[in-house]
Write a protein that holds these residues in place. Structure first.
Motif, PDB file in Angstrom:
ATOM      1  N   TYR A  82       0.844  -1.189   0.000  1.00 22.92           N
ATOM      2  CA  TYR A  82       0.000   0.000   0.000  1.00 22.92           C
ATOM      3  C   TYR A  82       0.879   1.237   0.000  1.00 22.92           C
ATOM      4  N   GLN A  83       0.275   2.349  -0.389  1.00 25.04           N
ATOM      5  CA  GLN A  83       0.986   3.625  -0.403  1.00 25.04           C
ATOM      6  C   GLN A  83       0.304   4.587   0.553  1.00 25.04           C
ATOM      7  N   HIS A  84       1.129   5.368   1.243  1.00 32.69           N
ATOM      8  CA  HIS A  84       0.617   6.354   2.193  1.00 32.69           C
ATOM      9  C   HIS A  84       1.574   7.535   2.212  1.00 32.69           C
ATOM     10  N   HIS A  85       1.053   8.712   1.966  1.00 34.52           N
ATOM     11  CA  HIS A  85       1.863   9.936   1.941  1.00 34.52           C
ATOM     12  C   HIS A  85       3.087   9.796   1.040  1.00 34.52           C
ATOM     13  N   GLY A  86       2.892   9.204  -0.125  1.00 33.45           N
ATOM     14  CA  GLY A  86       3.965   9.084  -1.100  1.00 33.45           C
ATOM     15  C   GLY A  86       4.980   7.988  -0.819  1.00 33.45           C
ATOM     16  N   ARG A  87       4.753   7.195   0.207  1.00 31.80           N
ATOM     17  CA  ARG A  87       5.656   6.086   0.524  1.00 31.80           C
ATOM     18  C   ARG A  87       4.963   4.774   0.200  1.00 31.80           C
ATOM     19  N   HIS A  88       5.756   3.794  -0.189  1.00 33.18           N
ATOM     20  CA  HIS A  88       5.234   2.499  -0.627  1.00 33.18           C
ATOM     21  C   HIS A  88       5.682   1.443   0.380  1.00 33.18           C
ATOM     22  N   TYR A  89       4.725   0.713   0.952  1.00 38.47           N
ATOM     23  CA  TYR A  89       5.014  -0.224   2.034  1.00 38.47           C
ATOM     24  C   TYR A  89       4.618  -1.657   1.683  1.00 38.47           C
ATOM     25  N   ALA A  90       5.249  -2.599   2.362  1.00 39.73           N
ATOM     26  CA  ALA A  90       4.831  -4.001   2.402  1.00 39.73           C
ATOM     27  C   ALA A  90       4.357  -4.256   3.826  1.00 39.73           C
ATOM     28  N   LEU A  91       3.208  -4.897   3.972  1.00 37.03           N
ATOM     29  CA  LEU A  91       2.571  -5.037   5.266  1.00 37.03           C
ATOM     30  C   LEU A  91       2.116  -6.474   5.492  1.00 37.03           C
ATOM     31  N   LEU A  92       2.537  -7.041   6.610  1.00 36.71           N
ATOM     32  CA  LEU A  92       2.038  -8.329   7.070  1.00 36.71           C
ATOM     33  C   LEU A  92       1.166  -8.045   8.284  1.00 36.71           C
ATOM     34  N   GLN A  93      -0.086  -8.441   8.196  1.00 36.87           N
ATOM     35  CA  GLN A  93      -1.034  -8.207   9.281  1.00 36.87           C
ATOM     36  C   GLN A  93      -1.605  -9.540   9.735  1.00 36.87           C
ATOM     37  N   VAL A  94      -1.431  -9.850  11.018  1.00 34.19           N
ATOM     38  CA  VAL A  94      -1.907 -11.117  11.575  1.00 34.19           C
ATOM     39  C   VAL A  94      -3.049 -10.803  12.537  1.00 34.19           C
ATOM     40  N   ARG A  95      -4.240 -11.316  12.206  1.00 34.80           N
ATOM     41  CA  ARG A  95      -5.419 -11.090  13.048  1.00 34.80           C
ATOM     42  C   ARG A  95      -6.051 -12.386  13.527  1.00 34.80           C
ATOM     43  N   ASP A  96      -5.649 -13.488  12.974  1.00 37.79           N
ATOM     44  CA  ASP A  96      -6.209 -14.778  13.361  1.00 37.79           C
ATOM     45  C   ASP A  96      -5.784 -15.124  14.785  1.00 37.79           C
ATOM     46  N   THR A  97      -6.753 -15.391  15.639  1.00 38.11           N
ATOM     47  CA  THR A  97      -6.465 -15.667  17.047  1.00 38.11           C
ATOM     48  C   THR A  97      -5.522 -16.853  17.212  1.00 38.11           C
ATOM     49  N   GLY A  98      -5.723 -17.917  16.444  1.00 35.56           N
ATOM     50  CA  GLY A  98      -4.847 -19.085  16.536  1.00 35.56           C
ATOM     51  C   GLY A  98      -3.411 -18.751  16.192  1.00 35.56           C
ATOM     52  N   SER A  99      -3.207 -17.977  15.129  1.00 24.94           N
ATOM     53  CA  SER A  99      -1.841 -17.578  14.741  1.00 24.94           C
ATOM     54  C   SER A  99      -1.206 -16.691  15.801  1.00 24.94           C
ATOM     55  N   LEU A 100      -1.987 -15.791  16.371  1.00 23.64           N
ATOM     56  CA  LEU A 100      -1.454 -14.916  17.421  1.00 23.64           C
ATOM     57  C   LEU A 100      -1.073 -15.740  18.653  1.00 23.64           C
ATOM     58  N   LYS A 101      -1.981 -16.629  19.088  1.00 31.68           N
ATOM     59  CA  LYS A 101      -1.760 -17.408  20.307  1.00 31.68           C
ATOM     60  C   LYS A 101      -0.667 -18.455  20.167  1.00 31.68           C
TER      61      LYS A 101
END
Length: 138
Positions: A82-101
């Motif tokens: 994604y891009q934000h304020h002219g910067r380009h990012y790679a993002l890993l987002q973990v929301r699964d409870t099993g993966s977190l735990k």
């Protein structure tokens, strides 16, 4: 100039491929990277409820590294760009409870130093059900 051309080229390159990075990652390396680049927060689900999330965000030139980290941890999540304020990012987002735990928390519990450790502890206090872990899945 030649120096600026070289810098422009280097700025877009990573040193290793995703496969090479994957073979070099260790738990200690990940904890250090998370100290600097990780975030413990929350997001809203489809019903408007707050759910815990872990985020690792880096410049898009390190997308292969973020993907290698995801692979190392055996997480099913997609690495997004994604891009934000002219910067380009790679993002890993973990929301699964099993993966977190079972993956994220055992990797980090009692191992983060400094302010990130304080943030991690506060995050676990906000979501106490994450403390009932089953151990790291291999």
């Amino acid at each position: 100039t030649r120096v600026s051309e070289l810098y422009d080229y280097i700025r877009k390159e990573t040193y290793y491929s995703r496969k090479e990075i994957r073979s070099l990652i260790s738990d200690d390396y990940l904890r250090g990277l998370i100290e600097g680049e990780g975030c413990f927060g929350n997001q809203r689900d489809n019903y408007g409820r707050q759910i815990p999330s872990f985020i690792l965000k880096m410049h898009v030139r390190d997308k292969e590294m973020v993907e290698a980290i995801r692979d190392y941890l055996k997480l099913p999540d997609k690495v997004h760009e994604y891009q934000h304020h002219g910067r380009h990012y790679a993002l890993l987002q973990v929301r699964d409870t099993g993966s977190l735990k079972n993956i994220i928390i055992p990797l980090l519990r009692g191992k983060l130093l400094g302010h990130k450790g304080t943030q991690f502890k506060a995050w676990l206090e906000k979501y106490p059900y994450l403390n009932s872990l089953h151990g790291r899945v291999s």
